[in-house]
Design an enzyme around this catalytic site. Structure first.
Site, PDB file in Angstrom:
ATOM      1  N   CYS A 210      31.564  98.738  65.777  1.00 23.21           N
ATOM      2  CA  CYS A 210      30.334  99.526  65.652  1.00 23.21           C
ATOM      3  C   CYS A 210      30.643 101.015  65.571  1.00 23.21           C
ATOM      4  CB  CYS A 210      29.436  99.210  66.856  1.00 23.21           C
ATOM      5  SG  CYS A 210      28.032 100.313  67.056  1.00 23.21           S
TER       6      CYS A 210
ATOM      7  N   CYS B 251      28.738 103.285  67.988  1.00 20.29           N
ATOM      8  CA  CYS B 251      29.254 103.106  69.355  1.00 20.29           C
ATOM      9  C   CYS B 251      30.423 104.051  69.608  1.00 20.29           C
ATOM     10  CB  CYS B 251      29.699 101.665  69.582  1.00 20.29           C
ATOM     11  SG  CYS B 251      28.368 100.453  69.424  1.00 20.29           S
TER      12      CYS B 251
END
Length: 89
Positions: free
Chosen positions: A13, A16
């Site tokens: 991600c 993230c």
């Protein structure tokens, strides 16, 4: 009162990875006033399902009374600090 910031993330991600330095800096500056629990959704799907995580990153701040705040997407430090203070950190 125990205050926990649950960081739901995945290694793949991109957002993230943007969130990580913000959390690390916040954790260092607040020096033990709250706990960070990192939850890899690929490895801990049961926990992600329990918290109904559908998008990443998702940050959940909770205390002994339950969930205080939920953030979806990259969240700025100021917003996290406000929520942590509301939770009693």
């Amino acid at each position: 009162m125990t205050v926990t910031l649950k960081d739901f993330y995945a290694d793949w991600c991109g957002p993230c990875k943007t969130q990580d330095p913000i959390l690390e800096e916040l954790e260092d500056d607040w020096d033990g006033r709250f706990e960070v629990e990192k939850v890899n959704v690929d490895e801990q799907q049961d926990v992600a399902n329990e918290y109904q995580v559908r998008s990443l990153p998702t940050l959940i701040i909770e205390n002994d009374d339950g969930i205080v705040e939920r953030f979806v997407g990259v969240t700025q430090r100021e917003d996290l600090e406000d929520a942590l203070e509301s939770a009693g950190a």
